[in-house]
Enzyme design. Structure first.
Site, PDB file in Angstrom:
ATOM      1  CG  HIS A  10      -1.257  -0.790  -2.252  1.00 36.78           C
ATOM      2  ND1 HIS A  10      -2.110  -0.221  -1.341  1.00 36.78           N
ATOM      3  CD2 HIS A  10      -0.807   0.216  -3.040  1.00 36.78           C
ATOM      4  CE1 HIS A  10      -2.164   1.088  -1.565  1.00 36.78           C
ATOM      5  NE2 HIS A  10      -1.385   1.377  -2.590  1.00 36.78           N
ATOM      6  CB  SER A  69       0.107  12.568  -0.982  1.00 34.26           C
ATOM      7  OG  SER A  69      -0.883  11.950  -0.173  1.00 34.26           O
ATOM      8  N   GLY A  80      -1.493   7.214  -6.649  1.00 35.98           N
ATOM      9  CA  GLY A  80      -2.881   6.788  -6.484  1.00 35.98           C
ATOM     10  C   GLY A  80      -3.821   7.860  -7.003  1.00 35.98           C
ATOM     11  N   GLY A 135      -2.903   8.613   0.294  1.00 35.87           N
ATOM     12  CA  GLY A 135      -4.276   9.116   0.241  1.00 35.87           C
ATOM     13  C   GLY A 135      -4.583  10.149   1.316  1.00 35.87           C
ATOM     14  CD  GLU A 155      -5.209   1.605  -0.687  1.00 32.46           C
ATOM     15  OE1 GLU A 155      -5.536   1.064  -1.755  1.00 32.46           O
ATOM     16  OE2 GLU A 155      -4.906   2.810  -0.602  1.00 32.46           O
ATOM     17  CD  GLU A 177       2.683   3.033  -2.459  1.00 33.43           C
ATOM     18  OE1 GLU A 177       2.413   3.925  -3.260  1.00 33.43           O
ATOM     19  OE2 GLU A 177       1.893   2.131  -2.150  1.00 33.43           O
ATOM     20  CG  ASN A 187      -3.003   1.384  -7.249  1.00 28.53           C
ATOM     21  OD1 ASN A 187      -3.892   0.748  -7.821  1.00 28.53           O
ATOM     22  ND2 ASN A 187      -2.757   1.267  -5.945  1.00 28.53           N
ATOM     23  CD1 TRP A 188      -5.281   4.769 -12.426  1.00 31.57           C
ATOM     24  CD2 TRP A 188      -6.374   3.670 -14.045  1.00 31.57           C
ATOM     25  NE1 TRP A 188      -4.817   5.238 -13.634  1.00 31.57           N
ATOM     26  CE2 TRP A 188      -5.479   4.580 -14.646  1.00 31.57           C
ATOM     27  CE3 TRP A 188      -7.159   2.862 -14.872  1.00 31.57           C
ATOM     28  CZ2 TRP A 188      -5.358   4.719 -16.032  1.00 31.57           C
ATOM     29  CZ3 TRP A 188      -7.045   2.997 -16.248  1.00 31.57           C
ATOM     30  CH2 TRP A 188      -6.155   3.914 -16.818  1.00 31.57           C
ATOM     31  CE  LYS A 189      -4.747   3.906  -4.092  1.00 29.24           C
ATOM     32  NZ  LYS A 189      -4.589   4.474  -2.779  1.00 29.24           N
TER      33      LYS A 189
END
Ligand code: PEP
Length: 250
Positions: A95, A213, A234, A173, A97, A167, A10-12
């Site tokens: 997600h 992570s 991530g 992160g 976020e 997650e 996931n490149w966000k």
């Protein structure tokens, strides 16, 4: 039942179109395994160029989110048919976020899962507890209510197209990773819930990814857990070297 591993990056909100195409090319050219699925999830602008650049490769492409209506007066949104037409196979839903910064709820997750299935996309539903919820002994209850809310009203045939990503929010992160035992235990709980809510086949065939992570150094231990069917990565997916390192270790 043997489930094929899925390693997803996931490149966000990272990588311009040019950078994303370059990274996708490096991943595709360095990929030597064909016994697992590899998925990259760029930002929306880069999705189609990345998908086109990967058309001769086995690397799959996904979206980071989708709106629940297919089209209309919804300024700023991206829908399932648009993602599908751009080359996406998968799409993330819920997600942490999105839940934390963009007001995602169980109801909107459910609408997005439904929209993904309607468009022929494979949703990856993200669930996971916060640190406070884990410390308060609420992990299983949180997972159950996130799953029940987002999957309300679906039948077993629909559920067969859904991937779950466990997650833990405290591990995303942060550099903190769930231990192998913690990950396996949560996945096992999710699988048991799927069995009770749908049926044994859905429970046995659903891929449950771990995210939080994941790095080349911890990937093998996590991926070796019997209930862990891959990773949602991530930070470590932003360089071909570390993402390929995870793929190699898995
Ligand atoms: C993620 O964003 O889904 C994630 C797991 O991030 P990271 O690997 O950076 O913790």
């Amino acid at each position: 039942m043997a489930r094929r591993l899925l390693i997803a990056g996931n490149w966000k909100l990272h990588k311009t179109v040019e950078e994303a195409v370059a990274l996708a090319g490096d991943i595709a050219s360095g990929l030597v395994r064909d016994d697992l699925d590899v998925l990259v999830i760029p930002g929306f602008l880069a999705l189609e160029p990345v998908a086109l650049s990967l058309s001769a490769s086995s690397v799959l492409v996904g979206g980071q989110n989708l709106f629940w209506e297919d089209q209309g007066a919804y300024t700023g949104e991206v829908s399932g048919p648009f993602l599908k037409a751009a080359g996406a196979r998968y799409v993330l839903v819920g997600h942490s976020e999105r839940r934390e910064y963009f007001g995602e709820t169980e109801r909107t997750c459910r609408l997005r899962v439904e929209a993904a299935l309607r468009s022929g996309l494979l949703p990856i539903l993200c669930v996971g507890e916060t640190q406070a919820e884990r410390e308060g002994g609420q992990t299983e209850g949180v997972l159950e209510s996130q799953l029940a809310g987002a999957l309300a009203g679906f039948d077993a045939a629909q559920a067969a197209n859904i991937t779950i990503a466990y997650e833990p929010v405290w591990a995303i992160g942060t550099g903190l990773t769930a231990s192998e035992a913690q990950a396996n235990e949560a996945h096992s709980h999710i699988r048991a819930w799927l069995g009770a809510r749908f049926n044994k086949d859905v429970a046995n065939s659903t891929r449950i990814l771990y995210g939080g992570s994941v790095k080349p150094a911890n990937a093998a231990g996590l991926m070796n857990q019997p209930e862990v069917d891959g990773a949602l990565v991530g930070g470590a997916s932003l360089s071909a070297e570390s993402f390929l390192g995870i793929i190699q270790a898995a």
